[in-house]
Write an enzyme that holds these catalytic residues in place. Structure first.
Site, PDB file in Angstrom:
ATOM      1  N   LYS A 208       0.702  -0.961   0.012  1.00  0.00           N
ATOM      2  CA  LYS A 208      -0.036   0.473  -0.148  1.00  0.00           C
ATOM      3  C   LYS A 208       1.006   1.108   0.592  1.00  0.00           C
ATOM      4  O   LYS A 208       0.827   2.240  -0.517  1.00  0.00           O
ATOM      5  CB  LYS A 208      -0.696   0.234   1.412  1.00  0.00           C
ATOM      6  N   GLU A 214      10.434  -4.553   4.408  1.00  0.00           N
ATOM      7  CA  GLU A 214      10.528  -5.922   3.341  1.00  0.00           C
ATOM      8  C   GLU A 214      10.305  -5.774   2.860  1.00  0.00           C
ATOM      9  O   GLU A 214      10.858  -6.869   1.776  1.00  0.00           O
ATOM     10  CB  GLU A 214      10.090  -7.210   4.968  1.00  0.00           C
ATOM     11  N   GLY A 270      -4.804  -2.226   5.417  1.00  0.00           N
ATOM     12  CA  GLY A 270      -4.385  -3.552   4.922  1.00  0.00           C
ATOM     13  C   GLY A 270      -4.736  -4.987   5.221  1.00  0.00           C
ATOM     14  O   GLY A 270      -4.780  -5.237   4.396  1.00  0.00           O
ATOM     15  N   ARG A 271      -4.760  -4.793   6.266  1.00  0.00           N
ATOM     16  CA  ARG A 271      -5.880  -6.758   6.771  1.00  0.00           C
ATOM     17  C   ARG A 271      -7.087  -6.572   5.902  1.00  0.00           C
ATOM     18  O   ARG A 271      -7.765  -7.547   6.291  1.00  0.00           O
ATOM     19  CB  ARG A 271      -5.616  -6.786   8.160  1.00  0.00           C
ATOM     20  N   GLU A 356      -4.243  -7.422  15.216  1.00  0.00           N
ATOM     21  CA  GLU A 356      -3.640  -6.347  14.600  1.00  0.00           C
ATOM     22  C   GLU A 356      -5.283  -5.335  14.815  1.00  0.00           C
ATOM     23  O   GLU A 356      -5.232  -4.062  15.176  1.00  0.00           O
ATOM     24  CB  GLU A 356      -3.854  -6.156  13.674  1.00  0.00           C
ATOM     25  N   HIS A 387      -4.316 -34.005  17.252  1.00  0.00           N
ATOM     26  CA  HIS A 387      -3.006 -35.163  17.353  1.00  0.00           C
ATOM     27  C   HIS A 387      -1.659 -34.014  18.119  1.00  0.00           C
ATOM     28  O   HIS A 387      -0.708 -34.480  18.496  1.00  0.00           O
ATOM     29  CB  HIS A 387      -2.483 -35.755  16.391  1.00  0.00           C
ATOM     30  N   LYS A 507       9.693  -0.476  14.962  1.00  0.00           N
ATOM     31  CA  LYS A 507       9.864  -0.288  13.489  1.00  0.00           C
ATOM     32  C   LYS A 507      10.869   1.121  13.532  1.00  0.00           C
ATOM     33  O   LYS A 507      12.537   0.485  13.028  1.00  0.00           O
ATOM     34  CB  LYS A 507       9.065  -0.136  12.875  1.00  0.00           C
TER      35      LYS A 507
END
Ligand code: G6Q
Length: 548
Positions: A208, A214, A270-271, A356, A387, A507
């Site tokens: 965005k 990253e 974003g999410r 978030e 399991h 950050k």
């Protein structure tokens, strides 16, 4: 709009008293008193069958929870969100992921501008591009057809695309290979491209802001990798990189032709962006028609959420149950357990969406909350989880409400697999709810000393969501169900579900430490632990060669 503090709402006080009265009433008792609740406590709409009968609630609990929603002005908040009001107050933004799936005929205004034509213009542009790649018409720099699509993005620009790709893989174009690179750890990129032919590889840089550390680090590595293989000609970038972003200048600076940029808007968080242009890799994989079917699923759930009475409203009921356990019965987490291998990344996707969004401790009025807010969401697909961690779900000391998700028809029917899978989903909900008494264990001949270990106290609640089959449309409905449930929870807790200031501090510190790792003799002013870790790393990082 003035809303009293949550704990001052009459329904909150009544729920506290109700929880004390209901106490530890057992699900066995609730079913004994009301044998028909399994048929009645269900919402069967939009192809989703949501069974919430195995919850520690009575009709009175639900009525009080609905009153809590009403007293929290939920209806006004829903209308404000759909109308494009700037309900993301701390960022002064509208919250309009619902506009991303609105039909062409809809009209939705932000600052006086109807955003629906722009949304559909981007979708149309994505469709043309996706078809060119799928048909082999979009060629690499050397004239070879594109066979590999690598999405580079992180957080909301990764989790949605990778979850949707995995979920809808059955519908994907199998001649194309999809990879997803997110981590700044160079291993992620290295392993993603290790067996790819650069001349046949297209990178979708999804960001965005187009400034995320990253993503930009990985995008630059991708450019170096490509150019090294294609003779260093910068013109190759145009054939092998496209961008999804709101930031045209930064995209152009990277060297991507903005004609090959797919835009979205600051009112898409974003999410909440997997159905925007961030879903370009999804559309290339499943094709525009399936992508639009997914959007139609989202939209159907949006309309249900916007119009259904709270008592029959799937996202509202899911949210109110989460509030009930979180705030009145002391639960700290919710497990999401899809019984479908294609949904293996769904819990990871929901972790971001839920935590978030509602991992906040300050209300919209700037006051600290005096109650627990967002619970921890976690999970794994069934039957694998059985399991592994289900032991704690059945016999541990913690209360963990579970969401089971399953499908009546498998996309890969093979022998008895699907009946075995589904018998497990039903058995788990039943075992969690009703358990097995010590008497029943003894009656089977278990010695007294062993009987307590083999006893299941039960009374562990779950929701079961069933659909006929996993389709793009159903996936859209499921994601929108959780999106809106998260919103309702945030409204009740009076937090802003749409900012994420909590990710900033780390950050900033990382930028400072990055400088300290690259200068000769930096003065370190952290705490003694962090200083020592940095010194240890600096002294050891070039001490030994990498093993072969
Ligand atoms: C999501 C967050 C966050 C964001 C990533 C990537 O709601 O805002 O996860 O999606 O930090 O951001 P960019 O898309 O700007 O690279």
């Amino acid at each position: 709009m003035y809303v009293p503090r949550l704990t001052e709402l009459p329904a909150w006080q009544q729920l506290l008293q109700h929880a004390a009265r209901l106490g530890s009433v057992h699900l066995c008792d609730l079913f004994d008193q009301d044998p028909g609740r399994g048929d009645r406590m269900v919402i069967d709409e939009l192809g989703l069958y949501v069974d919430y009968a195995k919850h520690r609630v009575t009709a009175e609990t639900l009525q009080l929870l609905v009153e809590l929603a009403e007293q929290s002005r939920l209806r006004l908040q829903i209308d404000a969100m759909f109308a494009g009001e700037k309900i993301n107050l701390t960022e002064n933004r509208a919250v309009l992921h619902t506009a991303l799936r609105a039909p062409r005929s809809a009209r939705i205004y932000v600052d006086g501008v109807d955003v629906v034509p722009e949304v559909h213009a981007v979708l149309d542009k994505m469709s043309v591009f996706a078809e060119r790649v799928r048909q082999g018409e979009w060629l690499g720099f050397t004239g070879r057809r594109i066979r590999n699509i690598v999405n580079i993005g992180i957080g909301g620009s990764d989790l949605g695309p990778v979850m949707a790709y995995e979920a809808l893989r059955y519908y994907s174009e199998r001649s194309l290979c999809f990879r997803f690179v997110s981590n700044v750890d160079g291993t992620d990129f290295a392993e993603a491209v290790v067996d790819l032919e650069p001349a046949e590889t297209l990178f979708v840089v999804a960001s965005k802001t187009f400034t995320t550390l990253e993503t930009m680090t990985n995008a630059h590595s991708a450019r170096r990798w490509l150019l090294a293989a294609l003779g260093g000609d910068e013109r190759a970038v145009a054939n092998h990189f496209v961008a999804v972003s709101t930031h045209a200048t930064a995209v152009a600076q990277f060297g991507i032709d903005t004609a090959n940029m797919f835009g979205f808007w600051d009112w898409v968080g974003g999410r909440y962006s997997m159905d925007s242009a961030i879903g370009l890799s999804t559309m290339i994989a499943i094709g525009p028609a399936h992508f639009r079917a997914m959007l139609a699923g989202f939209h159907a759930m949006d309309e249900h959420f916007r119009t259904a009475p709270f008592e029959r409203n799937m996202p509202v009921i899911l949210a109110l149950l989460a509030v009930w356990y979180n705030n009145f019965l002391g639960a700290e987490s919710i497990a999401v357990l899809p019984y479908d291998q294609y949904l293996k990344r769904f819990p990871a996707y929901l972790q971001q969406l839920t935590m978030e969004s509602n991992g906040k401790s300050i209300t919209l009025d700037g006051e600290p909350v005096n109650y627990p807010s967002g619970p921890i969401y976690w999970g794994e697909p069934g039957t694998n989880g059985q399991h592994s961690f289900y032991q704690l779900l059945h016999q541990g000391t913690r209360l963990v409400p579970c969401d089971f998700i399953g499908f009546c028809r498998s996309l890969n029917p093979a022998g008895s697999h699907h009946d075995l899978l589904m018998s497990n989903i039903f058995a788990q909900g039943e075992a969690l709810a009703f358990g097995k008494t010590t008497d029943a264990v003894r009656a089977e001949g278990t010695p007294d000393w062993l009987a307590p270990h083999r006893t299941f106290e039960g009374n562990r609640p779950s929701t079961t969501i069933l659909a006929d089959q996993l389709t793009p449309e159903i996936l859209g409905k499921l994601v929108a169900l959780y999106e809106h449930s998260v919103f309702v929870q945030g409204v009740i807790w009076q937090v802003n579900s749409f900012d994420q200031w909590g990710v900033e501090l780390g950050k900033v510190l990382a930028r400072q430490i990055t400088d300290e790792l690259s200068t000769a003799e930096p003065a370190l002013h952290h705490d003694s632990s962090t200083n020592a870790l940095i010194r240890r790393y600096r002294s050891r990082r070039s001490a030994a060669a990498n093993p072969a």
